[in-house]
Design a protein around this motif. Structure first.
Motif, PDB file in Angstrom:
ATOM      1  N   ASN A 171       0.857  -1.186   0.000  1.00 44.10           N
ATOM      2  CA  ASN A 171       0.000   0.000   0.000  1.00 44.10           C
ATOM      3  C   ASN A 171       0.892   1.235   0.000  1.00 44.10           C
ATOM      4  OD1 ASN A 171      -1.761   2.089   0.499  1.00 44.10           O
ATOM      5  ND2 ASN A 171      -2.711   1.178   2.303  1.00 44.10           N
ATOM      6  N   ALA A 172       1.015   1.874  -1.150  1.00 45.80           N
ATOM      7  CA  ALA A 172       1.904   3.027  -1.267  1.00 45.80           C
ATOM      8  C   ALA A 172       1.508   4.152  -0.318  1.00 45.80           C
ATOM      9  CB  ALA A 172       1.921   3.531  -2.711  1.00 45.80           C
ATOM     10  N   ASP A 173       0.216   4.287  -0.048  1.00 45.95           N
ATOM     11  CA  ASP A 173      -0.234   5.355   0.843  1.00 45.95           C
ATOM     12  C   ASP A 173       0.360   5.208   2.237  1.00 45.95           C
ATOM     13  OD1 ASP A 173      -1.743   6.551  -1.117  1.00 45.95           O
ATOM     14  OD2 ASP A 173      -3.632   5.620  -0.522  1.00 45.95           O
ATOM     15  N   ALA A 174       0.558   3.965   2.686  1.00 49.49           N
ATOM     16  CA  ALA A 174       1.160   3.746   4.011  1.00 49.49           C
ATOM     17  C   ALA A 174       2.563   4.343   4.057  1.00 49.49           C
ATOM     18  CB  ALA A 174       1.198   2.249   4.332  1.00 49.49           C
ATOM     19  N   TYR A 175       3.306   4.163   2.983  1.00 46.34           N
ATOM     20  CA  TYR A 175       4.677   4.713   2.918  1.00 46.34           C
ATOM     21  C   TYR A 175       4.654   6.235   2.922  1.00 46.34           C
ATOM     22  CZ  TYR A 175       9.152   6.038   0.789  1.00 46.34           C
ATOM     23  OH  TYR A 175      10.358   6.637   0.509  1.00 46.34           O
ATOM     24  N   PHE A 176       3.829   6.828   2.084  1.00 47.98           N
ATOM     25  CA  PHE A 176       3.822   8.288   1.990  1.00 47.98           C
ATOM     26  C   PHE A 176       3.296   8.931   3.272  1.00 47.98           C
ATOM     27  CE2 PHE A 176       3.651   7.231  -2.657  1.00 47.98           C
ATOM     28  CZ  PHE A 176       4.925   7.705  -2.939  1.00 47.98           C
ATOM     29  N   VAL A 180      14.154   4.461   2.237  1.00 47.10           N
ATOM     30  CA  VAL A 180      14.001   3.703   0.992  1.00 47.10           C
ATOM     31  C   VAL A 180      12.974   2.591   1.195  1.00 47.10           C
ATOM     32  CG1 VAL A 180      15.192   2.236  -0.685  1.00 47.10           C
ATOM     33  CG2 VAL A 180      16.374   4.211   0.326  1.00 47.10           C
ATOM     34  N   PRO A 181      11.961   2.509   0.351  1.00 50.10           N
ATOM     35  CA  PRO A 181      10.977   1.439   0.500  1.00 50.10           C
ATOM     36  C   PRO A 181      11.550   0.064   0.196  1.00 50.10           C
ATOM     37  CG  PRO A 181      10.495   2.764  -1.451  1.00 50.10           C
ATOM     38  CD  PRO A 181      11.608   3.455  -0.732  1.00 50.10           C
ATOM     39  N   GLY A 182      11.253  -0.884   1.072  1.00 48.28           N
ATOM     40  CA  GLY A 182      11.618  -2.275   0.834  1.00 48.28           C
ATOM     41  C   GLY A 182      10.552  -2.951  -0.019  1.00 48.28           C
ATOM     42  N   ILE A 183      10.981  -3.715  -1.013  1.00 46.73           N
ATOM     43  CA  ILE A 183      10.068  -4.312  -1.986  1.00 46.73           C
ATOM     44  C   ILE A 183      10.191  -5.834  -1.938  1.00 46.73           C
ATOM     45  CG2 ILE A 183       9.412  -4.422  -4.411  1.00 46.73           C
ATOM     46  CD1 ILE A 183       9.079  -1.624  -3.171  1.00 46.73           C
ATOM     47  N   MET A 184       9.074  -6.498  -1.711  1.00 43.62           N
ATOM     48  CA  MET A 184       9.057  -7.960  -1.698  1.00 43.62           C
ATOM     49  C   MET A 184       8.344  -8.481  -2.944  1.00 43.62           C
ATOM     50  SD  MET A 184       9.779 -10.879  -0.237  1.00 43.62           S
ATOM     51  CE  MET A 184      10.002 -10.754   1.550  1.00 43.62           C
ATOM     52  N   PRO A 185       9.070  -9.131  -3.860  1.00 43.09           N
ATOM     53  CA  PRO A 185       8.418  -9.765  -5.008  1.00 43.09           C
ATOM     54  C   PRO A 185       7.466 -10.863  -4.524  1.00 43.09           C
ATOM     55  CG  PRO A 185      10.789  -9.617  -5.313  1.00 43.09           C
ATOM     56  CD  PRO A 185      10.522  -9.290  -3.879  1.00 43.09           C
ATOM     57  N   ILE A 186       6.502 -11.206  -5.347  1.00 44.26           N
ATOM     58  CA  ILE A 186       5.518 -12.223  -4.980  1.00 44.26           C
ATOM     59  C   ILE A 186       5.832 -13.502  -5.753  1.00 44.26           C
ATOM     60  CG2 ILE A 186       3.067 -12.826  -4.979  1.00 44.26           C
ATOM     61  CD1 ILE A 186       2.476  -9.798  -4.813  1.00 44.26           C
ATOM     62  N   TYR A 187       6.310 -14.513  -5.023  1.00 44.60           N
ATOM     63  CA  TYR A 187       6.673 -15.778  -5.649  1.00 44.60           C
ATOM     64  C   TYR A 187       5.607 -16.852  -5.427  1.00 44.60           C
ATOM     65  CZ  TYR A 187      11.310 -13.630  -5.943  1.00 44.60           C
ATOM     66  OH  TYR A 187      12.362 -12.786  -6.210  1.00 44.60           O
ATOM     67  N   ASN A 188       5.072 -16.923  -4.219  1.00 42.11           N
ATOM     68  CA  ASN A 188       3.927 -17.796  -3.974  1.00 42.11           C
ATOM     69  C   ASN A 188       3.173 -17.281  -2.753  1.00 42.11           C
ATOM     70  OD1 ASN A 188       4.398 -19.528  -1.475  1.00 42.11           O
ATOM     71  ND2 ASN A 188       6.284 -19.973  -2.619  1.00 42.11           N
ATOM     72  N   PHE A 189       1.879 -17.584  -2.704  1.00 43.16           N
ATOM     73  CA  PHE A 189       1.027 -16.988  -1.679  1.00 43.16           C
ATOM     74  C   PHE A 189       1.323 -17.524  -0.286  1.00 43.16           C
ATOM     75  CE2 PHE A 189      -2.830 -17.135   0.938  1.00 43.16           C
ATOM     76  CZ  PHE A 189      -2.973 -15.763   1.147  1.00 43.16           C
ATOM     77  N   LEU A 228       5.744   4.603  -6.082  1.00 45.30           N
ATOM     78  CA  LEU A 228       6.713   5.053  -5.086  1.00 45.30           C
ATOM     79  C   LEU A 228       7.733   6.017  -5.695  1.00 45.30           C
ATOM     80  CD1 LEU A 228       7.261   1.644  -3.270  1.00 45.30           C
ATOM     81  CD2 LEU A 228       6.073   3.646  -2.351  1.00 45.30           C
ATOM     82  N   LEU A 229       8.269   5.649  -6.836  1.00 42.35           N
ATOM     83  CA  LEU A 229       9.276   6.512  -7.469  1.00 42.35           C
ATOM     84  C   LEU A 229       8.649   7.804  -7.971  1.00 42.35           C
ATOM     85  CD1 LEU A 229      11.378   3.836  -9.378  1.00 42.35           C
ATOM     86  CD2 LEU A 229      11.967   5.008  -7.252  1.00 42.35           C
TER      87      LEU A 229
END
Length: 280
Positions: A172-177, A193-202, A249-250
């Protein structure tokens, strides 16, 4: 993308020769995006301490900047002092200072209760030798008593001498801002700097998120669950979600992106290419 965002990547220390080969392959692929550094995690209670250093040195020997994580949990001042001396000798100049997760069934021990104390100790021992990154929590630390208390603890880390922060992942980008706005009101000016987690499996993502307090929005959770065992479609959808998040984010002024790689490069490379980060 914004002008020259800072890109960085996190690895965990591999346990096997095959794991190290996989990490090196991922590292070399991601290096094409000109990252500022590669960080390497430090297991609960320092359980991967030696492998953390070995992995960082391997990164440095390949010509890239490595940044070892340091954890408060079960660490005493003598141990941290020894590690700092090793890092200094090896030419390491960036650290990620964290409280760390308390292993299940254990009580916190050691000379440091909070990351702010660890940051202060590093500064007392080494002055400005190290660039110190710390953690930030836009959706708040899972053990925090309140949002206000969480912000107070973050400011203590900044006041102790942190140079920059990397956030827990979020979708949720709003949480960061909103978090940035609250930090600005407290006079916090370091890059976050925002940490980004790719989605590999649920299943994996849900497990990580329940431990670290990251929220999977309901719409995203239900969509991911709906893919079931169709991992290819889930990952394609997940890549679109994360790419869109990174764009937001950017565009909103985030100073960069820090990717939690899980020692994999393919999905992250695709996302960065779509963002226009193009390899050299």
């Amino acid at each position: 993308m914004n002008a020259a965002p800072v890109i960085s990547f996190e690895f965990f220390p591999p346990k096997t020769v095959e794991g190290m080969a996989k990490l090196r392959s991922a590292r070399d692929q991601l290096a094409g995006f000109s990252p500022k550094f590669f960080s390497v995690t430090f297991g609960a209670g320092g359980s991967t301490r030696d492998r953390t250093l070995e992995t960082v040195l391997d990164i440095q020997q390949a010509g890239y900047e490595g940044a070892p994580h340091l954890s408060c949990i079960s660490s005493d001042k003598a141990e941290i002092r020894t590690l700092l001396a090793q890092y200094k000798q090896q030419g390491i100049r960036r650290l990620v200072a964290l409280r760390g997760d308390i292993p299940s069934g254990e009580v916190s021990s050691g000379d440091f209760r909070y990351a702010s104390e660890l940051v202060a100790f590093i500064r007392e021992e080494t002055g400005d030798l190290f660039q110190i990154e710390v953690a930030a929590y836009p959706e708040f630390h899972p053990e925090s008593s309140s949002p206000g208390a969480d912000l107070k603890h973050f400011k203590q880390k900044v006041d102790a001498g942190a140079n920059a922060a990397i956030t827990q992942y979020f979708y949720n980008a709003d949480a960061y801002f909103h978090f940035l706005d609250q930090c600005e009101k407290l006079g916090i000016t370091i890059p976050i700097v925002p940490g980004i987690m790719p989605i590999y499996n649920f299943t994996q993502l849900a497990r990580f998120s329940s431990v670290c307090g990251a929220e999977i929005p309901r719409w995203l959770r239900l969509r991911l669950q709906d893919y079931g065992d169709d991992l290819a479609s889930l990952r394609a959808f997940g890549a679109e979600v994360v790419e869109d998040l990174c764009e937001q984010l950017l565009a909103g002024g985030a100073p960069g992106l820090h990717f939690y790689t899980l020692n994999q490069a393919g999905t992250i490379s695709s996302i960065l290419e779509q963002l226009g980060a193009g390899q050299e």
